[in-house]
Design an enzyme around this catalytic site. Structure first.
Site, PDB file in Angstrom:
ATOM      1  N   ARG A 124     -26.077  -8.965  46.195  1.00  0.00           N
ATOM      2  CA  ARG A 124     -27.097  -9.152  47.229  1.00  0.00           C
ATOM      3  C   ARG A 124     -27.013  -8.007  48.234  1.00  0.00           C
ATOM      4  O   ARG A 124     -26.040  -7.251  48.244  1.00  0.00           O
ATOM      5  CB  ARG A 124     -26.945 -10.503  47.922  1.00  0.00           C
ATOM      6  CG  ARG A 124     -25.698 -10.635  48.751  1.00  0.00           C
ATOM      7  CD  ARG A 124     -25.742 -11.932  49.544  1.00  0.00           C
ATOM      8  NE  ARG A 124     -24.498 -12.131  50.257  1.00  0.00           N
ATOM      9  CZ  ARG A 124     -24.224 -13.209  50.970  1.00  0.00           C
ATOM     10  NH1 ARG A 124     -25.096 -14.191  51.036  1.00  0.00           N
ATOM     11  NH2 ARG A 124     -23.090 -13.322  51.602  1.00  0.00           N
ATOM     12  N   ASN A 131     -30.779 -11.627  56.788  1.00  0.00           N
ATOM     13  CA  ASN A 131     -29.615 -12.506  56.805  1.00  0.00           C
ATOM     14  C   ASN A 131     -28.357 -11.668  56.965  1.00  0.00           C
ATOM     15  O   ASN A 131     -28.148 -10.713  56.206  1.00  0.00           O
ATOM     16  CB  ASN A 131     -29.498 -13.288  55.492  1.00  0.00           C
ATOM     17  CG  ASN A 131     -28.418 -14.342  55.567  1.00  0.00           C
ATOM     18  OD1 ASN A 131     -28.478 -15.230  56.410  1.00  0.00           O
ATOM     19  ND2 ASN A 131     -27.399 -14.231  54.726  1.00  0.00           N
ATOM     20  N   GLU A 132     -27.570 -11.988  57.961  1.00  0.00           N
ATOM     21  CA  GLU A 132     -26.306 -11.265  58.180  1.00  0.00           C
ATOM     22  C   GLU A 132     -26.497  -9.780  57.907  1.00  0.00           C
ATOM     23  O   GLU A 132     -25.828  -9.189  57.049  1.00  0.00           O
ATOM     24  CB  GLU A 132     -25.187 -11.848  57.316  1.00  0.00           C
ATOM     25  CG  GLU A 132     -24.822 -13.266  57.724  1.00  0.00           C
ATOM     26  CD  GLU A 132     -23.514 -13.764  57.109  1.00  0.00           C
ATOM     27  OE1 GLU A 132     -23.096 -13.212  56.080  1.00  0.00           O
ATOM     28  OE2 GLU A 132     -22.925 -14.698  57.675  1.00  0.00           O
ATOM     29  N   GLU A 174     -24.347 -20.719  60.943  1.00  0.00           N
ATOM     30  CA  GLU A 174     -23.741 -21.105  59.668  1.00  0.00           C
ATOM     31  C   GLU A 174     -22.263 -21.376  59.869  1.00  0.00           C
ATOM     32  O   GLU A 174     -21.571 -20.623  60.559  1.00  0.00           O
ATOM     33  CB  GLU A 174     -23.809 -19.959  58.647  1.00  0.00           C
ATOM     34  CG  GLU A 174     -25.141 -19.698  58.035  1.00  0.00           C
ATOM     35  CD  GLU A 174     -25.023 -18.582  56.989  1.00  0.00           C
ATOM     36  OE1 GLU A 174     -23.955 -18.439  56.356  1.00  0.00           O
ATOM     37  OE2 GLU A 174     -25.985 -17.845  56.836  1.00  0.00           O
ATOM     38  N   TRP A 226     -15.259 -17.279  49.039  1.00  0.00           N
ATOM     39  CA  TRP A 226     -15.161 -15.813  49.008  1.00  0.00           C
ATOM     40  C   TRP A 226     -13.824 -15.278  49.525  1.00  0.00           C
ATOM     41  O   TRP A 226     -13.679 -14.087  49.721  1.00  0.00           O
ATOM     42  CB  TRP A 226     -16.329 -15.188  49.780  1.00  0.00           C
ATOM     43  CG  TRP A 226     -16.669 -15.870  51.073  1.00  0.00           C
ATOM     44  CD1 TRP A 226     -17.613 -16.829  51.272  1.00  0.00           C
ATOM     45  CD2 TRP A 226     -16.063 -15.654  52.369  1.00  0.00           C
ATOM     46  NE1 TRP A 226     -17.652 -17.228  52.586  1.00  0.00           N
ATOM     47  CE2 TRP A 226     -16.715 -16.519  53.285  1.00  0.00           C
ATOM     48  CE3 TRP A 226     -15.055 -14.819  52.848  1.00  0.00           C
ATOM     49  CZ2 TRP A 226     -16.378 -16.565  54.644  1.00  0.00           C
ATOM     50  CZ3 TRP A 226     -14.719 -14.857  54.187  1.00  0.00           C
ATOM     51  CH2 TRP A 226     -15.379 -15.738  55.064  1.00  0.00           C
ATOM     52  N   LYS A 261     -21.366 -21.244  43.805  1.00  0.00           N
ATOM     53  CA  LYS A 261     -21.414 -22.644  43.358  1.00  0.00           C
ATOM     54  C   LYS A 261     -20.170 -23.435  43.760  1.00  0.00           C
ATOM     55  O   LYS A 261     -20.207 -24.657  43.775  1.00  0.00           O
ATOM     56  CB  LYS A 261     -21.686 -22.736  41.857  1.00  0.00           C
ATOM     57  CG  LYS A 261     -20.657 -22.133  40.931  1.00  0.00           C
ATOM     58  CD  LYS A 261     -21.119 -22.325  39.482  1.00  0.00           C
ATOM     59  CE  LYS A 261     -20.145 -21.727  38.488  1.00  0.00           C
ATOM     60  NZ  LYS A 261     -20.046 -20.255  38.618  1.00  0.00           N
ATOM     61  N   HIS A 319     -18.824 -23.149  46.778  1.00  0.00           N
ATOM     62  CA  HIS A 319     -18.814 -23.176  48.254  1.00  0.00           C
ATOM     63  C   HIS A 319     -19.197 -24.588  48.679  1.00  0.00           C
ATOM     64  O   HIS A 319     -20.105 -25.186  48.121  1.00  0.00           O
ATOM     65  CB  HIS A 319     -19.847 -22.170  48.754  1.00  0.00           C
ATOM     66  CG  HIS A 319     -19.767 -21.850  50.211  1.00  0.00           C
ATOM     67  ND1 HIS A 319     -20.103 -22.763  51.193  1.00  0.00           N
ATOM     68  CD2 HIS A 319     -19.400 -20.720  50.847  1.00  0.00           C
ATOM     69  CE1 HIS A 319     -19.945 -22.189  52.370  1.00  0.00           C
ATOM     70  NE2 HIS A 319     -19.515 -20.953  52.201  1.00  0.00           N
TER      71      HIS A 319
HETATM   72  C1  GLA Z   1     -22.793 -16.046  54.762  1.00  0.00           C
HETATM   73  C2  GLA Z   1     -24.205 -15.928  54.225  1.00  0.00           C
HETATM   74  C3  GLA Z   1     -24.607 -17.082  53.363  1.00  0.00           C
HETATM   75  C4  GLA Z   1     -23.467 -17.493  52.454  1.00  0.00           C
HETATM   76  C5  GLA Z   1     -22.252 -17.819  53.279  1.00  0.00           C
HETATM   77  C6  GLA Z   1     -21.090 -18.274  52.454  1.00  0.00           C
HETATM   78  O1  GLA Z   1     -22.714 -16.674  55.944  1.00  0.00           O
HETATM   79  O2  GLA Z   1     -25.149 -15.752  55.241  1.00  0.00           O
HETATM   80  O3  GLA Z   1     -25.722 -16.674  52.605  1.00  0.00           O
HETATM   81  O4  GLA Z   1     -23.190 -16.445  51.594  1.00  0.00           O
HETATM   82  O5  GLA Z   1     -21.859 -16.651  53.942  1.00  0.00           O
HETATM   83  O6  GLA Z   1     -19.959 -18.541  53.244  1.00  0.00           O
END
Ligand code: GLA
Length: 672
Positions: free
Chosen positions: A120, A158-159, A317, A325, A366, A368
């Site tokens: 990603r 996102n992030e 989040e 991870w 999957k 997480h």
């Molecule tokens: C980040 C991302 C999410 C996901 C989480 C998993 O915060 O923004 O898409 O990957 O990590 O912990």
């Protein structure tokens, strides 16, 4: 244009209380699952749902092709259920058709490795083709949903920069040259001076010769590396601004993105982002690789509040239990989720959102955790999710209240880059270690601290800790000196005040920028070997660092009793104006550090939270008519806290004392 006033985040939740939310990825599920998802979201009390975060390949399956049918449907389902939407722009990951057509958008590592499609965030942040396509996605999404009544918040990408912050490709090189031209007003000699390019024959004749600091045979040029980090943060901010600009032109709904204020991401200087955010949102996960992950959570929450300038913020989040991870992904213990959530709330969060709603059955995440786990609703995690919804609903009155701190800790991402640049005196000089040690010492002594950027107004703080502020501008050092002159107590720790904005050493003795304020002069660093400890004359011991220091107006409070700087001052105190300036020339043990800050707090007139300690976290939020004292017992024994008021989680009236069981959270409402 940044919004004029910060969004009150409780307006994101229907009931105007605290926000309970999650990421939802309906594109991973058959449509027949969606109604059940919505029903269960209502059962749990979910009020805000982030969608379309990774939606690009679904809504834009090919060049010029758009399919909003799924997004339309899920938005209407959520709307009908009274659930508000945190709408992703959808640009977080480019779809395969785009990288197949334009492989030049793929990011590149310092050794020339191209990172391929299949993970990603696989794009170079500076690539104009990527930027143009991302902008078109945002335009389409805003045109379609920009005034939808269910949309409460825009979630840009996102992030940003999570994986691709440092890109070394040709597009990044061109963008870096433009950035450098602007920074140095088109004057290549100014760049040569700033980077010290006379060293090792690196003088540039023009900006066209300037390169990104890719892999080389030796150490790299630290000035070039520092500027590349500044540039890389600015490029990510430019991506955010581009999307926010499109949104604001077509929608009046507040705009944010999810920061990563965390221990393992250091590439974005978030102080420079805040003016463009309508509200500050952070992602935070417990990091099982750290020695003290819960203290890191407290630090990150305090820093997020600092970014929000004290206003309430949103935890965008976190996880109900394990992530997937880290090398070892630990499930949360019973009660740990509640303690984690309480720590964020205590430190100013007005909303708690989770990644993610339903645990994926495919894809890299999957394993997480989620609010709704693989096991389904007959599970402890689901029951805790429902319980948490009830708890947040019951705590609605704390929304909008604020934390008040008498102490401040200075923190800077730019300094993080400078401290950990190549060629430093010791590999054990890790900026975050030093900041965490200071923050933990304060928290364990029962002192709540704000995290502030160098140069920020320090009025109102009676105790200011300046850990390892290696890079400091004259104006930033002057703000600290002025605070001491007007009566504050400041504690500066080793490796502070050494270089200026261009990473150039201030000569005449360390710590150049603070010599006069501290009344000391140091001639040489003398760091310790890994694991080596030295004794101090006050009976404590220390590690990491010593230096050949002498006082020059200050008083030596403790000396090195052995080690490479034996007989030299290790802790000093200097009266300056109406205040005191202390220096710490080594890293004390946690107990000694706590005792030192407790002593400084006492002399600065700060009363610690009674009952707080390494196992017991106590923080107060203040409203107009009441204060809310969060007591979080991380230990394995009950604790008794002197208190008067009512306890919000159990409903009991407290007269004189409250016992907080092992592992429990209590929130005492008090009159003010
Ligand atoms: C980040 C991302 C999410 C996901 C989480 C998993 O915060 O923004 O898409 O990957 O990590 O912990």
């Amino acid at each position: 244009m940044p919004a004029a006033a910060p969004t009150r985040i409780s307006t994101l939740s229907e009931g105007e209380g605290l926000v309970y939310g999650c990421d939802y990825n309906p594109e991973q599920w058959d449509r027949s699952v969606w109604p059940e998802d919505i029903r269960l979201m209502r059962e749990a009390g979910i009020g805000l749902v982030a969608i379309n975060i990774f939606g690009w390949s679904t809504i834009n399956p090919g060049e010029g092709r758009w399919d909003f049918s799924g997004l339309d449907e899920i938005i209407e389902l959520l709307h009908a259920a009274g659930i508000r939407i945190n709408l992703g722009t959808g640009t977080a990951s480019p779809p395969p058709w785009l990288t197949a057509q334009h492989p030049e958008i793929l990011p590149q590592g310092p050794d020339g490795t191209v990172f391929h499609q299949g993970g990603r965030q696989g794009y170079c942040p500076s690539n104009p083709v990527f930027r143009a396509h991302a902008a078109e996605v945002v335009r389409q999404v805003v045109a379609r949903y920009g005034s939808h009544p269910a949309v409460a918040l825009w979630h840009v990408s996102n992030e940003l920069g999570c994986h691709n912050a440092l890109c070394y490709c040709a597009a990044s090189t061109l963008a870096f040259r433009d950035w450098a031209r602007e920074r140095y007003a088109d004057d290549i000699d100014a760049l040569n001076r700033a980077w010290g390019t006379s060293f090792w024959s690196q003088r540039y004749g023009s900006f066209d010769e300037v390169q990104v600091p890719a892999q080389v045979l030796s150490l790299r040029n630290p000035g070039q590396v520092l500027d590349f980090q500044r540039f890389s943060s600015d490029e990510q901010l430019a991506l955010y601004r581009a999307e926010a600009g499109i949104i604001r032109a077509g929608s009046g709904i507040p705009v944010t993105t999810n920061f990563m204020v965390t221990a393992h991401i250091r590439t974005l200087d978030y102080w420079s982002w805040t003016a463009d955010m309508d509200l500050i949102a952070n992602d935070h996960y417990l990091d099982g690789r750290l020695a003290n992950s819960r203290q890191e959570l407290s630090f990150a929450a305090d820093l997020t509040r600092g970014l929000a300038a004290g206003d309430p913020w949103l935890l965008m989040e976190t996880s109900t239990s394990a992530v997937n991870w880290q090398p070892h992904n630990f499930a949360k213990e019973p009660g740990e989720l509640q303690r984690n959530v309480a720590s964020h709330l205590a430190r100013g969060a007005d909303g708690i959102c989770f990644f993610q709603w339903r645990a994926s059955t495919q894809g890299a995440e999957k394993y997480h955790s989620a609010l709704l786990p693989h096991a389904g609703t007959d599970s402890d995690v689901w029951r805790e999710s429902v319980e948490l919804g009830r708890m947040l609903q019951g705590l609605g009155e704390i929304a909008g209240t604020r934390v008040a701190a008498d102490a401040a800790v200075l923190f800077s991402w730019e300094n993080w880059w400078a401290v950990e640049n190549e060629g430093r005196p010791s590999e054990d000089l890790r900026y975050l270690d030093q900041v965490h040690a200071a923050h933990t010492a304060l928290a364990d002594a029962g002192i709540v601290a704000d995290l502030v950027r160098p140069g920020a107004d320090l009025d109102g703080y009676r105790l200011i800790v300046v850990p390892a502020l290696h890079l400091v501008r004259d104006a930033e050092a002057a703000v600290i000196a002025r605070a001491v002159e007007r009566g504050a107590t400041v504690l500066v720790t080793f490796y502070s005040g050494i270089v200026d904005e261009e990473d150039r050493v201030r000569t005449g003795g360390y710590p150049g920028a603070f010599r006069e304020l501290l009344g000391i002069r140091s001639e040489e660093f003398a760091p310790l070997a890994p694991g080596e400890r030295v004794s101090l004359s006050d009976g404590t011991d220390a590690s990491v660092w010593t230096e050949r220091l002498r006082t020059d107006g200050a008083e030596a409070v403790a000396l090195f009793a052995d080690g490479p700087s034996v007989g030299r001052p290790a802790v000093t105190r200097h009266a300056h104006g109406a205040g005191e300036a202390w220096y710490l020339a080594t890293q004390p043990s946690p107990d000694a550090y706590r005792a030192l800050v407790a002593r400084l707090a006492e002399s600065a007139g700060i009363a610690p939270q009674p009952g707080a300690g390494p196992d017991v976290d106590i923080v107060r939020r203040f409203g107009e008519h009441a204060a809310y004292r969060f007591v979080i017992n991380h230990g394995s024994a009950p604790v008794d806290i002197a208190a008067e008021g009512s306890e919000l989680l159990t409903g009991v009236t407290v007269t004189g004392a409250l016992t907080v069981p092992a592992g429990a959270v209590r929130i005492i409402k008090e009159d003010v």
